[in-house]
Design a protein around this motif. Structure first.
Motif, mmCIF file in Angstrom:
data_model
loop_
_atom_site.group_PDB
_atom_site.id
_atom_site.type_symbol
_atom_site.label_atom_id
_atom_site.label_comp_id
_atom_site.label_asym_id
_atom_site.label_seq_id
_atom_site.Cartn_x
_atom_site.Cartn_y
_atom_site.Cartn_z
ATOM 1 N N PRO A 38 0.792 -1.234 0.000
ATOM 2 C CA PRO A 38 0.000 0.000 0.000
ATOM 3 C C PRO A 38 0.823 1.283 0.000
ATOM 4 O O PRO A 38 0.336 2.328 -0.426
ATOM 5 N N ALA A 39 2.062 1.242 0.469
ATOM 6 C CA ALA A 39 2.891 2.450 0.555
ATOM 7 C C ALA A 39 3.661 2.744 -0.729
ATOM 8 O O ALA A 39 4.422 3.712 -0.782
ATOM 9 N N ASP A 40 3.467 1.942 -1.768
ATOM 10 C CA ASP A 40 4.164 2.132 -3.036
ATOM 11 C C ASP A 40 3.567 3.352 -3.750
ATOM 12 O O ASP A 40 2.549 3.259 -4.443
ATOM 13 N N LEU A 41 4.215 4.504 -3.589
ATOM 14 C CA LEU A 41 3.669 5.744 -4.144
ATOM 15 C C LEU A 41 3.679 5.767 -5.672
ATOM 16 O O LEU A 41 2.834 6.418 -6.289
ATOM 17 N N GLU A 42 4.627 5.076 -6.266
ATOM 18 C CA GLU A 42 4.641 5.015 -7.728
ATOM 19 C C GLU A 42 3.399 4.290 -8.228
ATOM 20 O O GLU A 42 2.724 4.750 -9.147
ATOM 21 N N ALA A 43 3.087 3.146 -7.608
ATOM 22 C CA ALA A 43 1.890 2.401 -7.994
ATOM 23 C C ALA A 43 0.639 3.212 -7.688
ATOM 24 O O ALA A 43 -0.304 3.257 -8.493
ATOM 25 N N ARG A 44 0.617 3.857 -6.528
ATOM 26 C CA ARG A 44 -0.541 4.687 -6.162
ATOM 27 C C ARG A 44 -0.726 5.828 -7.165
ATOM 28 O O ARG A 44 -1.857 6.175 -7.532
#
Length: 389
Positions: A235-241
């Protein structure tokens, strides 16, 4: 090549931490220093609403909070929000949250312009008064694309899911900040992300599809297909987000122009019958209808499959490519951890006829009619049996 008319009135800004500039945005958009923030109790509880209010107040913006928004909002909730907007006389309304909060903010901002209740405008039985407030949307999920659309969905006093639409429902500004989606639990990341993917799929393949819809819709499919499981698992993957945030916004642009199809027809019927979460409802619906959709529409589904990254050999027959997309989508749903059974919502095979009848109701006709393949009554009955079997 089909004719088309493609337009959008919403300015979009994106950036990590971009929501912290909300005070400046309010002034630039509305020319005033007061705003109504519409959000849901969950975002108040976890402190996200406080962060936005602090960013507003610390820069001199007076803010009034309305947080009585539930999933699948009701006309009564929109009426309450409209009363708050009228009383505040604020020139700006901010929607913070998922599709429900943004839909309430969008519709309440127009309903507040007159004294009629929300149900007065259901299915556009009556026109809205001119828009008097500016609207800013800040999505905290990557799913509905409501930050880009001129359509809202709500339950009327008879508890049926209905529609409202008007060009002025389109927000003036959409702020995409992936940091605000990090707290979304994996099951909601999956449900909202699949909702966005279904938006793009149905708009691209639908009867109103054109080159412009394909441009934004196929890009949305690429971004969501490649990032959804990453965001679910980390959930903390900002690129994926960030990929999901932009993909969802593009999918919103696609349905704004191209509409949706059979998965949304079924999904809205499930919402009416058992208040099934919208994203999960449409994801499950397409899980059972994707393969059926392909017949007679193989070329566009092959393009969709290629955008998903599902095609291993571009020299494969078109039908084989199209069916690879169906297999990819079903696998994505399964790997996301989504619960496919609707038994927990109280639905069983005994409800199949009622579900089919709700799919065929007037408020769901636009989605049924726009689907790439028309679903006859016997098709609806079969789908209902598959979903509840």
């Amino acid at each position: 090549m089909s004719e088309f008319d493609f337009q959008t009135r919403t300015r979009v800004v994106y950036g990590v931490g971009r929501s912290k500039q909300i005070a400046e945005d309010v002034r630039n958009v509305s020319g005033g220093d007061r705003a109504v923030l519409i959000t849901d109790p969950g975002l108040v509880k976890v402190g996200v609403a406080d962060e936005i209010m602090s960013a507003l107040r610390s820069h001199g913006i007076e803010v009034t909070l309305f947080s009585d928004v539930q999933s699948d909002p009701t006309s009564a909730s929109i009426d309450e929000a409209s009363a708050v907007i009228r009383a505040s006389a604020a020139p700006c309304v901010i929607g913070l949250g998922g599709g429900s909060a943004m839909d309430v903010a969008k519709l309440a901002s127009l309903v507040a312009g007159a004294e009629h209740p929300t149900d007065h405008y259901a299915l556009m039985a009556n026109p809205f008064s001119p828009k008097r407030t500016k609207t800013i949307m800040i999505p905290t999920t990557s799913g509905t694309g409501a930050e880009m659309t001129s359509t809202v969905v709500f339950s009327n006093k008879e508890k049926r899911k209905v529609w409202g639409w008007d060009y002025e429902l389109s927000p003036d500004l959409a702020i995409l900040d992936p940091t605000l989606t990090v707290a979304l639990p994996p099951h909601l990341t999956a449900a909202t992300g699949l909702d966005a993917l279904v938006h793009a799929l149905e708009a691209v393949a639908g009867k109103r599809g054109n080159a412009m819809i394909q441009a934004v819709g196929l890009q949305a499919i690429r971004m969501i297909s490649g990032s959804l499981l990453r965001a679910v698992r980390n959930p903390a993957d900002l690129e994926a987000r960030g990929q999901l945030s932009i993909g969802s916004m593009l999918a919103g642009m696609a349905i704004e122009q191209g509409g949706t199809g059979i998965a949304h027809c079924i999904g809205h019927a499930l919402g009416t019958l058992a208040r099934v979460h919208h994203g999960r409802a449409v994801a499950i619906a397409l899980y059972h209808t994707y393969e059926w959709n392909i017949e007679g529409n193989e070329p566009i589904h092959a393009e969709i499959a290629r955008a998903m990254g599902a095609v291993e050999r571009l020299s494969s027959p078109i039908e084989e490519q199209a069916r690879a997309g169906s297999a990819f989508y079903r696998g994505l749903v399964e790997q996301s951890g989504m619960q496919l059974s609707l038994a927990a919502e109280g639905l069983s095979p005994a409800d199949a006829q009622r579900l089919a009848e709700t799919m065929a109701s007037g408020e769901n006709a636009p989605m049924r009619n726009n689907n790439c393949r028309y679903a006859a009554d016997n098709d609806l009955a079969r789908f209902a049996g598959q979903l509840l079997g």
